[in-house]
Design a protein around this motif. Structure first.
Motif, mmCIF file in Angstrom:
data_model
loop_
_atom_site.group_PDB
_atom_site.id
_atom_site.type_symbol
_atom_site.label_atom_id
_atom_site.label_comp_id
_atom_site.label_asym_id
_atom_site.label_seq_id
_atom_site.Cartn_x
_atom_site.Cartn_y
_atom_site.Cartn_z
ATOM 1 N N UNK A 73 0.841 -1.205 0.000
ATOM 2 C CA UNK A 73 0.000 0.000 0.000
ATOM 3 C C UNK A 73 0.873 1.251 0.000
ATOM 4 N N UNK A 74 1.925 1.198 0.806
ATOM 5 C CA UNK A 74 2.879 2.305 0.851
ATOM 6 C C UNK A 74 3.470 2.531 -0.536
ATOM 7 N N UNK A 75 3.873 1.440 -1.171
ATOM 8 C CA UNK A 75 4.451 1.521 -2.503
ATOM 9 C C UNK A 75 3.437 2.120 -3.493
ATOM 10 N N UNK A 76 2.201 1.648 -3.430
ATOM 11 C CA UNK A 76 1.178 2.156 -4.346
ATOM 12 C C UNK A 76 0.929 3.650 -4.104
ATOM 13 N N UNK A 77 0.913 4.047 -2.822
ATOM 14 C CA UNK A 77 0.731 5.470 -2.496
ATOM 15 C C UNK A 77 1.838 6.308 -3.131
ATOM 16 N N UNK A 78 3.080 5.832 -3.011
ATOM 17 C CA UNK A 78 4.172 6.620 -3.598
ATOM 18 C C UNK A 78 4.049 6.677 -5.124
ATOM 19 N N UNK A 79 3.564 5.591 -5.745
ATOM 20 C CA UNK A 79 3.390 5.612 -7.208
ATOM 21 C C UNK A 79 2.361 6.662 -7.625
ATOM 22 N N UNK A 80 1.252 6.728 -6.875
ATOM 23 C CA UNK A 80 0.201 7.697 -7.217
ATOM 24 C C UNK A 80 0.746 9.121 -7.116
ATOM 25 N N UNK A 81 1.503 9.374 -6.054
ATOM 26 C CA UNK A 81 2.081 10.717 -5.899
ATOM 27 C C UNK A 81 3.215 10.972 -6.891
ATOM 28 N N UNK A 82 4.020 9.946 -7.178
ATOM 29 C CA UNK A 82 5.072 10.107 -8.187
ATOM 30 C C UNK A 82 4.473 10.514 -9.535
ATOM 31 N N UNK A 83 3.319 9.939 -9.856
ATOM 32 C CA UNK A 83 2.699 10.253 -11.145
ATOM 33 C C UNK A 83 2.258 11.713 -11.217
ATOM 34 N N UNK A 84 1.929 12.310 -10.062
ATOM 35 C CA UNK A 84 1.629 13.748 -10.050
ATOM 36 C C UNK A 84 2.905 14.519 -10.349
ATOM 37 N N UNK A 104 5.663 13.566 -11.710
ATOM 38 C CA UNK A 104 6.228 13.338 -13.047
ATOM 39 C C UNK A 104 5.250 13.658 -14.168
ATOM 40 N N UNK A 105 4.060 14.160 -13.808
ATOM 41 C CA UNK A 105 3.071 14.469 -14.851
ATOM 42 C C UNK A 105 2.763 13.262 -15.720
ATOM 43 N N UNK A 106 2.783 12.076 -15.149
ATOM 44 C CA UNK A 106 2.619 10.867 -15.963
ATOM 45 C C UNK A 106 1.157 10.562 -16.253
ATOM 46 N N UNK A 107 0.910 10.191 -17.488
ATOM 47 C CA UNK A 107 -0.450 9.847 -17.883
ATOM 48 C C UNK A 107 -0.670 8.336 -17.903
ATOM 49 N N UNK A 108 0.415 7.615 -18.034
ATOM 50 C CA UNK A 108 0.310 6.161 -18.206
ATOM 51 C C UNK A 108 1.261 5.451 -17.250
ATOM 52 N N UNK A 142 0.693 0.503 -18.546
ATOM 53 C CA UNK A 142 -0.268 0.546 -19.659
ATOM 54 C C UNK A 142 -1.672 0.981 -19.277
ATOM 55 N N UNK A 143 -1.857 1.508 -18.081
ATOM 56 C CA UNK A 143 -3.176 2.021 -17.666
ATOM 57 C C UNK A 143 -3.079 3.524 -17.460
ATOM 58 N N UNK A 144 -4.204 4.253 -17.664
ATOM 59 C CA UNK A 144 -4.160 5.681 -17.321
ATOM 60 C C UNK A 144 -3.920 5.855 -15.821
ATOM 61 N N UNK A 164 4.954 2.749 -21.062
ATOM 62 C CA UNK A 164 4.971 4.223 -20.992
ATOM 63 C C UNK A 164 5.845 4.777 -22.108
ATOM 64 N N UNK A 165 5.719 6.075 -22.420
ATOM 65 C CA UNK A 165 6.459 6.636 -23.547
ATOM 66 C C UNK A 165 7.980 6.555 -23.343
ATOM 67 N N UNK A 166 8.721 6.438 -24.460
ATOM 68 C CA UNK A 166 10.186 6.321 -24.413
ATOM 69 C C UNK A 166 10.851 7.617 -23.935
ATOM 70 N N UNK A 167 11.784 7.473 -23.011
ATOM 71 C CA UNK A 167 12.614 8.583 -22.539
ATOM 72 C C UNK A 167 11.836 9.822 -22.089
#
Lengths: 328, 328
Positions: free
Chosen positions: B79-90, B92-96, B99-101, B230-233
């Motif tokens: 859960x901790x790991x998933x929480x950090x992923x959700x915040x990392x995506x903010x 890093x401005x990541x959309x994907x 392979x999921x939005x 996710x997109x290259x580079x």
């Protein structure tokens, strides 16, 4: 002396609050010194430390009060509160809080995300280091869960012109009252009171928190931007409708709707018009009345508390009366 | 069966991982069902559950293993790991992702802030409910502190063309290795091993984590966008320079700089050029070599572990070898 002047009349409490503040400072240790300074400024920006104060005062009802532990738990709750403020500022796109630039406006949303996370974690670290059992961590995390579920729920209600007074009360019960309630409960419980007694303290905290938030929402309609340290009715532009507006909508729906439907496009002249209309449709008076009802309930609960050698009961009464009289 | 097919060969472990996943699901209970569904999808999006797997395997070295507790602690770490992923995506401005939005691309940054916070809190709630002492909460919060302080530190290094290999290793040590290390330490320690033994497990985890992150960074230069989901580079555009690029810069600084200085303005043709240059300047090969060094250290540590009736040592060896062979 860093803490708010309102505590001057309570020297023992003021001393503990100063130590609380120091412990909060010591909990923040970041490699990135710029961000560390910004977090420090936020900690020092004149928040009243109300939650720690309630926690410290309610901890005087138990038989096993340890000052060091009580202070650590108080610091933990204020760190939690500060973390939520940093994240709230991201969500609300706020540039100013307590007349200071927000973390997000200084360093961007990314830094603010991690800085808030960091304070969350610091809170749990303090709890883990100073709690005597897992209980207060369970309580803190359950409260936080409630707060966040509430915040997520509130976001659904943005721009909801059919929001009810009950929905509003449910939102602020999660958003604000929960942390007051937790402070009062944990203060009592961790000092050794019975769970039943502590629950009663939590109920008093809940009433204080609801009154506090309503008054805060009323201030948006009674103070100048300089006084409240942020732009007038910014919330309304963002679709957050608080009690004075909801009451005004009951009376003047047809007049208010055309303005509200503009949402983010509202001009300053239009927000000023809303401001006036909310007053003339009685929204402010009614909201003040409801705040008064919760204030009286809180005070009634306090008068029923037992006497302590530290006179905690009288202090709680006077302080609660003072902070909940902000509209007068 | 929801978990990754790689666990099929380890039926007991697979069973516990399924229960871990179920417990994670049960920890998420939001009023806003749309957000709840998005968080659920994220939990189910084919993450390998590596951290829980290591935690569960290392918990087989202690004398007091309780399956229920081990699973709860494993779920907390994921859960901790998933929480950090959700915040990392903010951040890093990541959309994907996978392979999921991402949550932020579906619901906006605001929801993602609170959703991540909610998972943080769920983690601490699980820990508080299932830990036998405050110790694992102390450890979890200290690790999290290290991770966040690292993330904030890493942000300083964005677009830093003079970043050193040591700085990179320090960053990934905080960002990735810490959580692997924590999983291995807590797994062993909470099952009743000595602190010394658990620390050794933590060290193995640290080596696994560093190798894992280097390999992840190498994959950006060896796989297609479809393969990595996710997109290259994308990272390079955002000023995040990982090991293959840093090694390539040592050889081909003058050739690479004009591209890198374009920052966010890099076109797809130019990122493709960077991709090729990093290969031709030997960045990928060198990075693979360093990953191999950490992999060997981890495997060496594992071979020194004692035998258990559950054959944990051999499982750890085979699994570690498999996941750290992703570049071959």
């Amino acid at each position: 002396m860093n803490i708010h002047p309102m505590w001057k009349t309570y020297p023992e409490l003021a001393k503990e609050l100063n130590t609380t503040l120091k412990l909060m400072e010591n909990s923040v240790n970041l490699k990135n010194k710029e961000v560390e300074n910004a977090v420090m400024s936020m900690i020092h920006s004149g928040g009243k430390l109300l939650r720690p104060a309630y926690q410290l005062l309610f901890s005087q009802f138990g038989e096993n009060r340890e000052s060091k532990k009580a202070i650590a738990l108080a610091a933990a709750i204020e760190l939690l509160h500060t973390a939520t403020l940093i994240h709230d500022d991201i969500v609300d796109d706020s540039d100013i809080r307590r007349s200071l630039p927000t973390i997000r406006s200084q360093f961007g949303n990314s830094t603010a995300v991690y800085a808030g996370d960091y304070l969350f974690v610091s809170c749990f670290k303090l709890l883990a280091d100073y709690s005597s059992s897992l209980k207060s961590i369970q309580l803190n995390s359950r409260s936080m869960e409630k707060i966040l579920s509430g915040e997520l729920g509130q976001m659904d209600n943005r721009y909801n012109l059919d929001m009810t007074i009950d929905q509003y009360l449910e939102n602020i019960s999660g958003k604000t009252a929960e942390l007051f309630s937790l402070s009062c409960f944990v203060g009592a419980y961790e000092s050794g009171t019975s769970e039943r007694f502590a629950k009663n303290c939590g109920q008093i905290g809940e009433n204080i928190g609801i009154a506090f938030q309503i008054i805060d929402d009323v201030l948006d309609y009674t103070q100048s931007p300089e006084q409240i340290g942020k732009p007038v009715l910014e919330d309304v532009r963002q679709g957050i409708y608080s009690l004075p507006l909801l009451y005004a909508l009951e009376e003047g729906r047809r007049t208010l709707l055309p303005y509200l439907e503009k949402g983010e496009a509202l001009t300053d002249t239009e927000t000023n018009k809303i401001y006036e209309l909310v007053h003339s449709f009685g929204g402010v008076t009614k909201a003040q009345k409801l705040a008064e009802k919760y204030t009286q309930q809180a005070l009634k609960g306090i008068t029923k508390l037992p006497e302590t050698s530290t006179d905690a009961k009288n202090k709680l009464f006077t302080i609660t009366q003072a902070i909940l009289a902000r509209t007068n």
